[in-house]
Every structure is written in C-alpha cells, then in structure tokens.
Write a protein that holds these residues in place. Structure first.
Motif, PDB file in Angstrom:
ATOM      1  N   SER A  11      10.588  -2.723  81.666  1.00  0.00           N
ATOM      2  CA  SER A  11      11.476  -1.616  81.336  1.00  0.00           C
ATOM      3  C   SER A  11      12.656  -1.632  82.304  1.00  0.00           C
ATOM      4  O   SER A  11      12.655  -2.373  83.292  1.00  0.00           O
ATOM      5  CB  SER A  11      10.739  -0.274  81.398  1.00  0.00           C
ATOM      6  OG  SER A  11      10.227  -0.039  82.700  1.00  0.00           O
TER       7      SER A  11
ATOM      8  N   THR B 236      17.814   7.037  84.586  1.00  0.00           N
ATOM      9  CA  THR B 236      17.242   7.021  83.242  1.00  0.00           C
ATOM     10  C   THR B 236      16.433   5.743  83.051  1.00  0.00           C
ATOM     11  O   THR B 236      16.868   4.652  83.424  1.00  0.00           O
ATOM     12  CB  THR B 236      18.358   7.082  82.181  1.00  0.00           C
ATOM     13  OG1 THR B 236      19.099   8.285  82.365  1.00  0.00           O
ATOM     14  CG2 THR B 236      17.781   7.045  80.770  1.00  0.00           C
TER      15      THR B 236
ATOM     16  N   MET C 157      14.690   3.043  80.389  1.00  0.00           N
ATOM     17  CA  MET C 157      14.917   2.553  79.031  1.00  0.00           C
ATOM     18  C   MET C 157      13.918   1.461  78.705  1.00  0.00           C
ATOM     19  O   MET C 157      13.644   0.600  79.547  1.00  0.00           O
ATOM     20  CB  MET C 157      16.352   2.037  78.902  1.00  0.00           C
ATOM     21  CG  MET C 157      17.395   3.147  78.870  1.00  0.00           C
ATOM     22  SD  MET C 157      18.976   2.683  79.605  1.00  0.00           S
ATOM     23  CE  MET C 157      18.623   2.800  81.362  1.00  0.00           C
TER      24      MET C 157
ATOM     25  N   THR D  42      14.009  -1.055  76.392  1.00  0.00           N
ATOM     26  CA  THR D  42      14.470  -2.385  75.986  1.00  0.00           C
ATOM     27  C   THR D  42      15.808  -2.714  76.639  1.00  0.00           C
ATOM     28  O   THR D  42      16.557  -1.822  77.043  1.00  0.00           O
ATOM     29  CB  THR D  42      14.650  -2.474  74.453  1.00  0.00           C
ATOM     30  OG1 THR D  42      15.776  -1.655  74.065  1.00  0.00           O
ATOM     31  CG2 THR D  42      13.392  -2.007  73.731  1.00  0.00           C
ATOM     32  N   TRP D  43      16.123  -4.012  76.707  1.00  0.00           N
ATOM     33  CA  TRP D  43      17.384  -4.436  77.295  1.00  0.00           C
ATOM     34  C   TRP D  43      18.563  -3.975  76.444  1.00  0.00           C
ATOM     35  O   TRP D  43      19.653  -3.742  76.968  1.00  0.00           O
ATOM     36  CB  TRP D  43      17.409  -5.952  77.492  1.00  0.00           C
ATOM     37  CG  TRP D  43      17.527  -6.748  76.222  1.00  0.00           C
ATOM     38  CD1 TRP D  43      16.514  -7.291  75.497  1.00  0.00           C
ATOM     39  CD2 TRP D  43      18.743  -7.097  75.553  1.00  0.00           C
ATOM     40  NE1 TRP D  43      17.007  -7.946  74.399  1.00  0.00           N
ATOM     41  CE2 TRP D  43      18.374  -7.842  74.410  1.00  0.00           C
ATOM     42  CE3 TRP D  43      20.089  -6.847  75.782  1.00  0.00           C
ATOM     43  CZ2 TRP D  43      19.324  -8.337  73.508  1.00  0.00           C
ATOM     44  CZ3 TRP D  43      21.038  -7.335  74.889  1.00  0.00           C
ATOM     45  CH2 TRP D  43      20.643  -8.078  73.776  1.00  0.00           C
ATOM     46  N   ASN D  44      18.337  -3.832  75.115  1.00  0.00           N
ATOM     47  CA  ASN D  44      19.422  -3.372  74.245  1.00  0.00           C
ATOM     48  C   ASN D  44      19.889  -1.978  74.655  1.00  0.00           C
ATOM     49  O   ASN D  44      21.092  -1.724  74.790  1.00  0.00           O
ATOM     50  CB  ASN D  44      18.957  -3.328  72.781  1.00  0.00           C
ATOM     51  CG  ASN D  44      18.353  -4.637  72.318  1.00  0.00           C
ATOM     52  OD1 ASN D  44      17.260  -5.002  72.751  1.00  0.00           O
ATOM     53  ND2 ASN D  44      19.054  -5.326  71.442  1.00  0.00           N
ATOM     54  N   HIS D  45      18.912  -1.074  74.830  1.00  0.00           N
ATOM     55  CA  HIS D  45      19.249   0.283  75.261  1.00  0.00           C
ATOM     56  C   HIS D  45      19.939   0.256  76.627  1.00  0.00           C
ATOM     57  O   HIS D  45      20.920   0.973  76.863  1.00  0.00           O
ATOM     58  CB  HIS D  45      17.982   1.143  75.343  1.00  0.00           C
ATOM     59  CG  HIS D  45      17.375   1.467  74.021  1.00  0.00           C
ATOM     60  ND1 HIS D  45      16.447   0.653  73.417  1.00  0.00           N
ATOM     61  CD2 HIS D  45      17.558   2.524  73.188  1.00  0.00           C
ATOM     62  CE1 HIS D  45      16.078   1.189  72.264  1.00  0.00           C
ATOM     63  NE2 HIS D  45      16.742   2.327  72.097  1.00  0.00           N
ATOM     64  N   ALA D  46      19.412  -0.587  77.511  1.00  0.00           N
ATOM     65  CA  ALA D  46      19.962  -0.660  78.858  1.00  0.00           C
ATOM     66  C   ALA D  46      21.384  -1.201  78.857  1.00  0.00           C
ATOM     67  O   ALA D  46      22.246  -0.738  79.613  1.00  0.00           O
ATOM     68  CB  ALA D  46      19.066  -1.530  79.739  1.00  0.00           C
TER      69      ALA D  46
ATOM     70  N   VAL E 127      23.684  -0.960  76.444  1.00  0.00           N
ATOM     71  CA  VAL E 127      24.590   0.082  75.969  1.00  0.00           C
ATOM     72  C   VAL E 127      24.797   1.139  77.054  1.00  0.00           C
ATOM     73  O   VAL E 127      25.902   1.630  77.261  1.00  0.00           O
ATOM     74  CB  VAL E 127      24.055   0.726  74.676  1.00  0.00           C
ATOM     75  CG1 VAL E 127      24.927   1.906  74.255  1.00  0.00           C
ATOM     76  CG2 VAL E 127      23.990  -0.300  73.554  1.00  0.00           C
ATOM     77  N   HIS E 128      23.727   1.466  77.761  1.00  0.00           N
ATOM     78  CA  HIS E 128      23.825   2.467  78.831  1.00  0.00           C
ATOM     79  C   HIS E 128      24.771   1.988  79.928  1.00  0.00           C
ATOM     80  O   HIS E 128      25.603   2.762  80.415  1.00  0.00           O
ATOM     81  CB  HIS E 128      22.433   2.740  79.404  1.00  0.00           C
ATOM     82  CG  HIS E 128      22.406   3.875  80.382  1.00  0.00           C
ATOM     83  ND1 HIS E 128      22.234   5.185  79.981  1.00  0.00           N
ATOM     84  CD2 HIS E 128      22.532   3.901  81.726  1.00  0.00           C
ATOM     85  CE1 HIS E 128      22.259   5.974  81.051  1.00  0.00           C
ATOM     86  NE2 HIS E 128      22.433   5.215  82.121  1.00  0.00           N
TER      87      HIS E 128
ATOM     88  N   GLU F 146      27.510   4.748  77.138  1.00  0.00           N
ATOM     89  CA  GLU F 146      27.135   5.103  75.778  1.00  0.00           C
ATOM     90  C   GLU F 146      28.242   5.836  75.027  1.00  0.00           C
ATOM     91  O   GLU F 146      28.530   5.538  73.864  1.00  0.00           O
ATOM     92  CB  GLU F 146      25.855   5.954  75.806  1.00  0.00           C
ATOM     93  CG  GLU F 146      24.638   5.189  76.336  1.00  0.00           C
ATOM     94  CD  GLU F 146      23.399   6.058  76.446  1.00  0.00           C
ATOM     95  OE1 GLU F 146      23.352   7.100  75.769  1.00  0.00           O
ATOM     96  OE2 GLU F 146      22.487   5.700  77.210  1.00  0.00           O
TER      97      GLU F 146
ATOM     98  N   ASP G  73      30.377   4.516  71.815  1.00  0.00           N
ATOM     99  CA  ASP G  73      30.344   5.247  70.541  1.00  0.00           C
ATOM    100  C   ASP G  73      31.752   5.537  70.036  1.00  0.00           C
ATOM    101  O   ASP G  73      32.047   5.357  68.845  1.00  0.00           O
ATOM    102  CB  ASP G  73      29.570   6.554  70.701  1.00  0.00           C
ATOM    103  CG  ASP G  73      28.061   6.343  70.761  1.00  0.00           C
ATOM    104  OD1 ASP G  73      27.609   5.251  70.363  1.00  0.00           O
ATOM    105  OD2 ASP G  73      27.353   7.250  71.218  1.00  0.00           O
TER     106      ASP G  73
END
Length: 218
Positions: free
Chosen positions: A150, A158, A160, A162-166, A168-169, A173, A177
């Motif tokens: 993780s 925060t 996260m 997955t690396w994808n979420h990380a 974008v973070h 974010e 967007d």
C-alpha cells in the motif's frame, strides 16, 4: 529581449492605437511617421514576465475594469471563459503571467491540446500547470508487505491501496480533475491514457519523486 526606448514627435496626424481598442482614450496613439527627439534608454533587457508585469494595467479583456491578470499574474477568466464554466480556481492553478493566446475561450490549454494530438511533449502540460505534481509525495507504506503493498502520502498521511490511486494523489487530485474535465478527457477510454502520460512526464522531469512506483512501471 533587448529594447531601446525613444521619445518621438509625430509627423502628421495621429489616431487612437487600434491595438488597445479604445480602452484608454488619449493614452496610446499611432501615426504613419514620427521623428525621434531623444533616446530615453537603450540595451534594456526584459523577460516575457517582466514585460507583462509592466504592461499589466493596459492588458484587458473588454475594458479597464476587466484586466487579463491580477497583480500576482493569475489569469482572470474572461467573460467568454466564464460563460463556459471556467473559474478562477482553474486559472489559479496555471503558470503566472500565462499569455492569453495559451488558453482558449473555453479554458482549454494550447499545450494540452498539442500534447493530446502528439505534437508536443506532455511535459509542457506540467510546465503550464505547475499545480500538478507539486504538493504531495508518496512512499510505500512502511507496514505493507511485498504481497500486499500500500502507499502513503508523506504530506497528509493518506493511505492508498493501489499505485494508480497514489499516482493521482501525487499529481494532485483536484488539479487532475479540473484538467481532465476542462479538456473533455473524462471519457472512460481517455482518462487512463491522460493519467499515464502525465505520470511519464512527471517521471522524466524528476525521477526521484517517483521512485516509489512498482519496478515494472518505474
């Protein structure tokens, strides 16, 4: 850019300079011929930002009360931009003193449009939108195992999954967007492509900030 400045005297009649659209009556005049009276300054070198700072009060959208930039160089959305939903929240994420030709009346960026069409590197988008990949830094969470890795932000802590979420973070974010929405890239097929290109560009710019990516991606 080096410039020389001269005091001149018109030869013949003068008229309002059309480049300033009559917003400042009597301030800017043009004529077919002029006689140099004296040289005021020479060899003066101004960067593009310095030039825009000096010209800010005279660069307006529709009138003196509608300047292109505020005193800090943040682009003020024009009436056309506002009619398309462009907000100051978006323009405040852009590079200060961004020239008006670099953004459309719909709020889309010339650099982003060219990058999406393959005519310009995606790194140019990071240059125009410095809010991307600026505030957060990701690390592999110290309590995660190799089998169940993780990720954690060292700024806001925060976690996260997955690396994808990380990724974008770390890019930011909200900035991501707004970039994607304003350019119509929120389609399911477009969003992953854009995110992948932004991550690649961010890695090329500063690989140390992205050392946490899985080996097969980094």
């Amino acid at each position: 850019m080096q410039r020389a400045f001269h005091e001149v005297q018109s030869v013949g009649s003068t008229e309002e300079d059309p480049d300033y659209q009559g917003h400042f009556p009597g301030m800017f005049l043009s004529c077919r011929r002029a006689r140099i009276v004296r040289r005021v300054a020479s060899g003066l070198a101004l960067s593009e930002v310095e030039q825009r700072r000096r010209e800010r009060r005279y660069k307006v959208w529709e009138g003196p009360d509608d300047p292109i930039w505020d005193e800090n160089g943040v682009l003020n959305p024009s009436r056309q931009m506002r009619s398309h939903g462009v907000t100051r929240e978006w323009t405040s994420m852009l590079r200060p003193w961004l020239w008006d030709t670099e953004i459309s009346g719909r709020g889309t960026l010339r650099a982003a449009r060219l990058a999406a069409s393959g005519q310009e590197p995606w790194g140019s988008v990071l240059d125009v939108v410095p809010a991307l990949d600026r505030d957060c830094q990701i690390r592999v969470a110290p309590t995660s195992s190799a089998a169940d890795r993780s990720y954690q932000c060292t700024t806001c802590w925060t976690l996260m999954p997955t690396w994808n979420h990380a990724a974008v973070h770390q890019l930011g974010e909200h900035a991501v967007d707004l970039l994607i929405q304003n350019h119509g890239w929120d389609r399911p097929d477009a969003r992953p492509f854009v995110l992948g290109k932004l991550v690649e560009a961010a890695q090329e710019r500063n690989s140390n900030r992205w050392h946490w990516l899985p080996d097969e991606l980094g």
